[in-house]
Write a protein that holds these residues in place. Sequence first.
Motif, short mmCIF file in Angstrom:
data_model
loop_
_atom_site.label_atom_id
_atom_site.label_comp_id
_atom_site.label_asym_id
_atom_site.label_seq_id
_atom_site.Cartn_x
_atom_site.Cartn_y
_atom_site.Cartn_z
N HIS A 50 -9.99 -8.95 -5.64
CA HIS A 50 -8.58 -8.70 -5.33
C HIS A 50 -7.78 -8.42 -6.61
O HIS A 50 -6.89 -7.57 -6.64
CB HIS A 50 -8.00 -9.91 -4.59
N HIS A 93 1.48 -7.89 -4.34
CA HIS A 93 0.34 -8.68 -4.81
C HIS A 93 0.80 -9.78 -5.78
O HIS A 93 0.26 -10.89 -5.77
CB HIS A 93 -0.73 -7.79 -5.45
N TRP A 96 1.01 -6.53 5.58
CA TRP A 96 1.42 -7.83 5.05
C TRP A 96 2.32 -8.56 6.04
O TRP A 96 3.05 -7.93 6.80
CB TRP A 96 2.25 -7.64 3.77
N ASP A 145 -1.06 -11.43 2.25
CA ASP A 145 -1.82 -10.18 2.36
C ASP A 145 -2.75 -10.29 3.57
O ASP A 145 -3.54 -11.23 3.65
CB ASP A 145 -2.65 -10.01 1.07
N HIS A 153 -9.31 -6.40 2.86
CA HIS A 153 -9.92 -6.73 1.55
C HIS A 153 -9.55 -8.15 1.10
O HIS A 153 -10.21 -8.72 0.24
CB HIS A 153 -9.54 -5.69 0.48
FE LIG Z 1 -4.42 -6.98 -1.34
#
Ligand SMILES: [Fe+2]
Length: 212
Positions: free
Chosen positions: A28, A80, A130, A165, A169
């Motif tokens: 990440h 992020h 998100w 998130d 991924h």
């Molecule tokens: Fe992410």
Amino acid sequence: MTQSDTYTTRPFDLHGLNGISDRTVDMHMKLYEGYVKETNRLTRLLREFLKDGKVDQEEMPAYSELKRRLGFEYNGMVLHEYYFDNLTPAGANGPAHNAAFRAAAEESFGSYERWKADFIGVGKMRGVGWAVCYQRPQTGQLSNHWITLHETGNVAGFVPTLVMDVWEHAFILDYKPSERGSYIDAFFGNINWRVVDERVTRAQVSVAAHSR
Ligand SMILES: [Fe+2]
């Protein structure tokens, strides 16, 4: 380009989370670095268009595409950073009883549990994006929002207090695509409520400043 024009990748020490592996965290971080690099690259490319002090009509298609991509990369970088900042290996499963966030959730939703049910509901929405709990600075009201990709659904001027998130991924190395709920449970066990409370407190300070 001067240093002030360039974002640098921030370090985060997130090994040892519960239910989110170090492998996931490392992968990440690499993705996050990509957003920082692309934000810097697009900013640099866009600056070229302005060298002559204007955006010419013939430049408009290329300029438009880069500007649209900037919204994606820029929000990808910033979200992020909010996400990593509100995680810690020493997370507590819920804000303290005297926490500013708990008070704001009770005021906005009737109880912390109702706020949490709504936030988890957003997190389980189908799609790539998100879940963000925002605070409206003018009133202190909390509201939970779905953000498609990184850039669609963010509320201008609102303060992100808790950011999760839910792109695959974020959990695919640890959970199956159908197990997003298990990842969300793990996320809640690793929340840095001190950071969340600081965001709420800052938003309240900003309300006080505006009401003067
Ligand atoms: Fe992410």
